[in-house]
Design a protein around this motif. Structure first.
Motif, PDB file in Angstrom:
ATOM      1  N   UNK A  54       9.076  50.676  -9.070  1.00  0.00           N
ATOM      2  CA  UNK A  54       9.563  49.463 -10.332  1.00  0.00           C
ATOM      3  C   UNK A  54      10.838  49.427 -10.425  1.00  0.00           C
ATOM      4  N   UNK A  55      11.489  50.495 -10.324  1.00  0.00           N
ATOM      5  CA  UNK A  55      13.047  50.755 -10.479  1.00  0.00           C
ATOM      6  C   UNK A  55      13.723  50.075  -9.150  1.00  0.00           C
ATOM      7  N   UNK A  56      13.170  50.109  -8.050  1.00  0.00           N
ATOM      8  CA  UNK A  56      14.006  49.403  -6.946  1.00  0.00           C
ATOM      9  C   UNK A  56      13.382  47.880  -7.060  1.00  0.00           C
ATOM     10  N   UNK A  57      12.674  47.340  -7.827  1.00  0.00           N
ATOM     11  CA  UNK A  57      12.735  45.848  -7.778  1.00  0.00           C
ATOM     12  C   UNK A  57      13.613  45.369  -8.481  1.00  0.00           C
ATOM     13  N   UNK A  58      14.778  46.157  -8.976  1.00  0.00           N
ATOM     14  CA  UNK A  58      16.096  45.693  -9.373  1.00  0.00           C
ATOM     15  C   UNK A  58      16.976  45.768  -8.500  1.00  0.00           C
ATOM     16  N   UNK A  59      16.929  46.252  -7.271  1.00  0.00           N
ATOM     17  CA  UNK A  59      17.946  46.311  -6.410  1.00  0.00           C
ATOM     18  C   UNK A  59      17.763  45.187  -5.496  1.00  0.00           C
ATOM     19  N   UNK A  60      18.701  44.438  -5.561  1.00  0.00           N
ATOM     20  CA  UNK A  60      18.925  43.238  -4.686  1.00  0.00           C
ATOM     21  C   UNK A  60      19.353  43.440  -3.307  1.00  0.00           C
TER      22      UNK A  60
END
Length: 530
Positions: A181-187
């Motif tokens: 879920x956190x990595x869904x914010x890393x473009x």
């Protein structure tokens, strides 16, 4: 869904909603002007059927992908120009594959991601696990001070390794049940991107590429013909910005834009507008470092002074729900047991008098800082809050600020020697988990917190290591504890957005629309690609 009222709250009934609305309207008539929808100008482009024209409230502060968790940046960049490994469905909360086709926890602190093949960046380079590893390292482990680092990962560094072109491992300092879920914010950006400086024009794998950015005028995108996914309907997109909500609405009426964001509630009855829960919560953040706000009685008095229902009815067009916590329903950690406080002026005045009698300087001027364009009716809401705080014996002035100034008050390092600050904030929990809210807004040293307690810090850390129902209960309990022992926030409303849509397009907004408006989900009403 409105919350029921407890017997204790019924004991001191507030002013009626009708009376509150009349009072708020009367207080603000003298200071609120009527905006005239002047011409939008010629920089929106022609209605050629091939260009999707979007009018925003303000120019994006940057298009740097590692700042895409900022609403003003993410609404243009996320899932349009760049993409993450994983995306969250804003309705169900489920995590779906994007640039990663799958993932699993392969050790207590390690997750392994399968990288999608056949993906090309907009500069023609192939996407591999090395680019994903570089993007995570650049956003989280570097000295760029990316917003995503503080908002999503805090102070934690990640150990990232490209095993081969198709496999990536990410190891955390301690077990993290929500790392995907956190990595869904890393473009994701190419590994050739500058690692020591933020970029002006990003390159990504998304369905649109930046054609031009005319400062102060417009941002233009072109459809990326080598996009790995389904091609969007429109060949081009063009963003412009207008600070006045009535002007944005008029641009839809005049055929000068296909989408207009953040319209005024007075436009809600039109068949060219649609309301939607936008996951944003408004609140006053009370700076507990300064007197008189360092006294919990004063903070609690402000919480009781706020006429939430009156503000919603009179100033927000009824397009909101009273709030008693920073996260709305649907977010992990939202507590159904927390009821928004009902206005109780008499009790609030008594708390202020008690604090005054004990030597608290309650006559010291409090500055209520709010950002222009934060939402339709923001200045009127600030004035209403000022009036309600003055009603209970506090000395309050309003300062309307631009985005850059407001961010100085919102993010650490917080300004010094500015006196007591009540900051009007609007927090959107895009990720759907209270960990992202508590780490920012409740930790005593959180990037957007002015104070807290050691006990609450320990509870936040403990909740973050849990999963499932235990995680839900732990976060709900600590949100309740904040309201009882800290009262850093006077919560106001869970907001709805109001979007203007041309009859020439089809688009269904969701709770993520305000943060990432996916242009590929906008379709021509005639069903043809352009």
């Amino acid at each position: 869904m409105k919350s029921s009222v407890s017997p204790a709250q019924r004991a001191a009934p507030p002013r009626s909603r009708t009376t509150s609305a009349m009072l708020l309207a009367g207080v603000l008539l003298t200071s609120s002007g009527c905006a005239v929808a002047n011409s939008a100008g010629g920089d929106t482009g022609r209605a050629d059927g091939r260009t999707l024209r979007v009018v925003l409230t303000q120019e994006p502060p940057t298009l740097e992908p590692c700042e895409a968790s900022l609403t003003g940046t993410g609404v243009v960049v996320r899932s349009n120009i760049t993409e993450p490994l994983v995306e969250r469905d804003p309705t169900s909360g489920a995590l779906n594959p994007l640039l990663a086709t799958g993932w699993k926890q392969t050790a207590p602190r390690t997750w392994t991601f399968d990288i999608r093949s056949g993906v090309t960046f907009q500069n023609g380079a192939p996407f591999t696990a090395e680019d994903a590893a570089f993007s995570i390292d650049r956003a989280v482990n570097s000295d760029l001070a990316c917003n995503v680092e503080g908002y999503v990962f805090g102070d934690e560094d990640l150990e990232v390794k490209a095993v081969n072109d198709g496999s990536l491992t990410v190891t955390t300092e301690k077990p993290d049940p929500i790392l995907p879920l956190r990595l869904s914010f890393v473009e994701v950006v190419p590994r050739t991107t500058d690692a020591k400086a933020k970029v002006r024009v990003p390159i990504g794998t998304g369905p649109f590429a930046v054609r031009s950015w005319q400062p102060g005028a417009a941002i233009s995108l072109d459809r990326f013909d080598d996009y790995w996914g389904k091609a969007p309907d429109f060949a081009r997109a063009r963003y412009v910005w207008r600070s006045d909500a009535s002007v944005r609405a008029a641009m839809i009426d005049k055929g000068e834009a296909e989408i207009a964001v953040a319209l005024d509630p007075m436009e809600a009855e039109k068949d060219t507008t649609v309301a939607y829960p936008n996951n944003e919560t408004t609140a006053l953040r009370l700076d507990g470092r300064e007197a008189p706000l360092d006294d919990i009685r004063v903070r609690r008095a402000i919480d009781l002074a706020v006429d939430r229902e009156g503000i919603i009815d009179a100033l927000l067009g009824g397009l909101a729900e009273p709030a008693g916590q920073l996260v709305p329903p649907g977010v992990v950690g939202h507590s159904d047991q927390i009821e928004p406080p009902r206005q109780n002026v008499a009790k609030a005045r008594a708390l202020v008098r008690e604090a005054t009698a004990d030597g608290v300087p309650t006559d010291r001027q409090i500055t209520l800082v709010a950002r222009n364009g934060m939402f339709a009716g923001v200045s009127e809401t600030a004035e209403a809050l000022q009036y309600q705080m003055q009603e209970i014996g506090l000395n309050v002035r309003v300062r309307m600020a631009d985005t850059a100034t407001q961010l100085q008050y919102q993010l650490r390092p917080l300004p010094k020697n500015v006196g007591p600050i009540a900051l009007l904030i609007m927090h959107g929990n895009q990720a759907g988990d209270a960990a992202f809210t508590t780490s920012q807004y409740l930790l005593s040293d959180g990037p957007q917190s002015t104070f807290g307690t050691d006990a609450l810090d320990r509870r936040i850390a403990s909740a973050g290591a849990m999963s499932g129902e235990k995680r839900q209960k732990a976060f709900a309990d600590l949100l309740t504890e904040q309201n009882q022992s800290v009262v850093q926030y006077a919560h106001i409303a869970h907001m709805n957005g109001l979007l203007g849509l041309s009859r020439s397009i089809r688009y269904e907004p969701n709770s993520a629309t305000g943060d990432e408006m996916r242009l590929a989900e906008v379709h021509s009403a005639k069903g043809a690609k352009h």
